[in-house]
Design a protein around this motif. Structure first.
Motif, PDB file in Angstrom:
ATOM      1  N   CYS A   1      17.643 -10.754  -1.475  1.00  0.00           N
ATOM      2  CA  CYS A   1      16.334 -10.932  -2.097  1.00  0.00           C
ATOM      3  C   CYS A   1      15.656  -9.597  -2.404  1.00  0.00           C
TER       4      CYS A   1
ATOM      5  N   ASN B   1      16.352  -5.597  -4.753  1.00  0.00           N
ATOM      6  CA  ASN B   1      17.070  -5.003  -5.875  1.00  0.00           C
ATOM      7  C   ASN B   1      17.170  -3.491  -5.698  1.00  0.00           C
TER       8      ASN B   1
ATOM      9  N   GLU C   1      20.392 -13.821  -4.080  1.00  0.00           N
ATOM     10  CA  GLU C   1      19.284 -13.637  -5.027  1.00  0.00           C
ATOM     11  C   GLU C   1      18.851 -14.962  -5.641  1.00  0.00           C
TER      12      GLU C   1
END
Ligand code: SF4
Length: 727
Positions: A411, A413, A438
């Motif tokens: 979750c 980046n 994700e």
């Protein structure tokens, strides 16, 4: 009843964007989210929502669900290949087998888990147990490292524990509000609305803003101290020096409730207001004025965020600001205290559950053998890893060295949000196994994944979050997850069971749902400063969101008896020096680059970028420079001449190459009087797809970090500018 017999209903939940933690009512019909409005009963927002929150339902339209959500487990045969769908059973079995193989060959410490302040408390709990108790690695950290770890250590060093002492209602009760390194008008809009209303209702209210940019927040201020980037400690020392010199400190409070001032005195006396003003680049009279207003107001509150935290001096910046409260007794009373704002919706939950390399559950310390034994007993495992876990930047650096061989990224980046992107992507490329869990399919990190695991997200999952004022709110599912997506906690539990089976031992992470995980978390807080032993999901459902500690009732404000969480009960001054930023300015790199936030975007835009309307406020990246600098850069060496000059001055839209010691990007120029002369600013949200570069904005930023909090200095990068041709 509506068409087809579907019932329109509303489900009470919490906004998944910022740390204000606004309550929302999700309208849904036939398994589809159709609208959202502010929850009038939620104490954070009383029914209001900002632009991001009020557009939340547009992140769950059928088009987004079909084309932008990750809907199936997927596997890449080789890096760079198109990922192919596979079943959950196969994906989880293969992942468990590969993790076990790496663990057997290189030890559990070859595996790193990198989680997110977007996760719910129950997800954190599951991943913390998966990493430390099942895999056996100490290397679990959160992207919250990038936004508030300096606030954590700042509180611990001065007040004894990591606990923001204030409530949002203190914004309404303060006579003087000092905002440092934060732009709540854009980043915490609902709090800013509360501040605006408080100012209108409170004659004589003072607002002081400390920020290198003249932000929308600064525009509202009675006094804006537009300091040079990286000089926050010097400014706070100068303010304290002024207070001491004029007798504006509270000597009896200092004598009765604090300790350690003598160790700080020499540092502060080295910063007379005239010197501090000169180094910080602010008028000396303004510094005196700020010191007087803050010290002599009946109640002074400070609000602060990334401008202080994202610095190699992050902890020192926090401590130096808290010193102002300790020296004046502005703490533990209505409207008074140091109040760090969290960026992410559940950064606080990560701190509480100890899902960070430097923490254990219940604000325990992983370096403390007694604390490790307490958690091992609670979790029913023989022991926890003893080695120090790698923090965010360190974890990816270890992967780039080949020491960490598998990364499970949940979750978040990092291929966009961590500093020194070239190094981060080298790390991802080198890893034997990259698992990306994700909700959205289009992140930069997803391009590096061997396995993509679809996660349920806002509107689809159950749990809790804690906002900046220690208030725990329920998050509720209104509709089923998109496609095959599953809640994060469940994915962790399922793989944990396969790993335990592979190791031939009884399951170490057993939970029949998120509430069971929450109860494990609650049990870890018993007897600690954040004790929530009197709280349950039933209480939250019946009485609404509650502030910790909660033994018999909620606690709106800490330290009201002026007894602090240190062994002596006294708050501590820290002898913090004012060090320059790590990335030195010089002839080759003469410009201080800061990164900032936009009003209508959120972090790397994974969610907010799915709503076209949110680009109306700002639709593309810009490099912002003060207009006064345009002739300076253009005419000094001609570097920006050639098609970019109009009447001797740089014009908006000229393409500029920005180079740091780590990378470069090409952006159009926007002349903006908000930016301090000598500095430059880029909004932090833009990824590589928006820039004329291989890397996003964080290709420019640097990994140097605060030695105490390990939070990287994202707010200061030395850069040079030159003309760029159209590609
Ligand atoms: Fe959501 Fe933050 Fe806006 Fe509230 S202020 S609606 S929590 S983004």
């Amino acid at each position: 009843l509506h068409g087809g017999g579907a019932v329109m209903a509303e489900t009470r939940s919490t906004c998944p964007y910022c740390g204000v933690g606004c309550g929302v009512l999700i309208a849904h019909e036939g398994g589809q989210i159709t609208g959202v409005r502010g929850d009038p009963d939620h104490p954070a927002n009383h029914g209001r929502l900002c632009t991001k929150g009020s557009n939340l339902h547009l992140t769950a339209t059928p088009v987004v669900l079909q084309h932008q959500r990750l809907r199936d487990p997927q596997r890449r045969a080789t890096r760079g290949a198109t990922p192919e769908p596979l079943s959950w059973d196969t994906a989880q079995r293969e992942i468990a087998e590969r993790l076990l193989a790496i663990r057997a060959a290189h030890g559990p410490q070859a595996i790193g888990v990198y989680v997110s302040g977007q996760l719910l408390t129950e997800d954190y709990q599951a991943f913390n147990q998966l990493a430390r108790a099942v895999i056996g690695t100490p290397h679990i950290d959160s992207n919250s490292r990038l936004c508030m770890s300096s606030a954590v250590v700042g509180y611990k060093q001065t007040l004894g524990v990591d606990a923001p002492p204030c409530s949002y209602e203190d914004i309404e009760l303060a006579d003087c509000v000092l905002i440092s390194g934060a732009n709540p008008a854009w980043a915490h809009p609902i709090l800013f609305r509360r501040l605006e209303a408080a100012r209108a209702a409170r004659p004589g209210h003072r607002l002081i803003v400390i920020d290198p940019r003249r932000t929308e927040t600064a525009e509202l201020a009675d006094l804006h101290l537009q300091l040079r980037p990286g000089t926050d400690v010097a400014l706070c020392h100068g303010l304290l020096h002024a207070m001491l010199q004029r007798g504006w400190t509270n000597a009896s409070f200092m004598a009765e409730h604090t300790e350690g001032f003598e160790a700080l005195r020499a540092e502060v006396m080295a910063w007379p207001p005239a010197r501090a003003a000169e180094v910080c680049g602010v008028p000396e009279a303004d510094l005196w004025q700020a010191a007087e207003w803050f010290a002599t107001a009946p109640a002074s509150l400070s609000l602060y965020c990334q401008g202080l935290n994202q610095s190699r001096n992050g902890t020192a910046n926090n401590a130096a600001l808290i010193h102002l409260h300790l020296a004046t007794g502005q703490i533990g009373r209505p409207g008074a205290g140091p109040f760090s704002l969290t960026g992410q919706p559940n950064a606080m939950g990560g701190r509480e559950t100890g899902t960070m390399a430097s923490l254990l559950p219940g604000h325990r310390d992983p370096a403390n053998a007694e604390h490790r034994a307490e958690i091992a007993q609670l979790w029913g495992v023989p022991e926890l890893p003893t080695a120090r876990g790698y923090t965010a930047v360190e974890m990816f650096d270890a992967a780039a060295r080949g020491e960490i061989r598998a990364l499970w990224i949940v979750c978040t980046n990092p291929a966009q949000s961590l500093p020194d992107q070239a190094r981060v992507r080298e790390a991802l490329q080198r890893c034997e196994l990259v698992i990306v869990q994700e909700a959205f399919a289009h992140t930069a990190t997803a391009r590096f994944a061997d396995y993509l695991l679809p996660a349920a997200t806002w509107g689809e999952k159950e749990g809790t979050v804690t906002n900046s004022e220690r208030r725990i709110s329920r998050v509720r599912a209104a509709v089923p997850p998109a496609g095959e997506a599953r809640p994060d906690w469940r994915i962790a539990c399922d793989v944990a069971a396969l790993i335990d089976a592979g190791l031939g031992r009884a399951p170490r992470l057993v939970a029949d749902g998120p509430e069971a995980l929450w109860r494990t978390h609650r049990d870890a807080t018993r007897g600690r400063d954040l004790d929530i032993s009197g709280l349950s999901w039933d209480v939250l459902d019946r009485d609404g969101p509650q502030q910790w500690p909660y033994v018999e009732a909620a606690t709106p404000r800490l330290y009201t008896q002026h007894r602090f969480a240190t062994p002596s009960g006294r708050a501590r001054f820290q002898p913090v020096p004012a060090l320059p930023p790590a990335d030195a300015l010089g002839p080759d790199y003469p410009v201080a680059l800061t990164t900032s936030r936009l009003r209508d975007q959120w972090h790397g835009m994974s969610r907010s970028g799915t709503v076209p309307g949110l680009f109306a406020h700002e639709g593309q990246p810009w490099l912002r420079l003060n207009p006064a600098d345009a002739p300076r850069y253009a005419l000094a060496d001609g570097a920006l001449a050639g098609g970019t000059l109009a009447g001797g001055t740089l014009t908006d839209g000229a393409l500029v190459r920005v180079q740091s010691r780590r990378g470069e990007a090409v952006l159009p120029l926007r002349l903006d009087a908000q930016v301090l002369p000598g500095s430059a600013d880029i909004a932090m949200h833009w990824g590589d797809e928006f820039l004329g570069a291989q890397l996003g904005v964080n290709g420019l930023t640097q990994p140097a970090a605060c030695p105490d909090s390990r939070q990287p200095e994202l707010k200061f990068s030395a850069v040079r500018l030159s003309a760029a041709d159209l590609p």
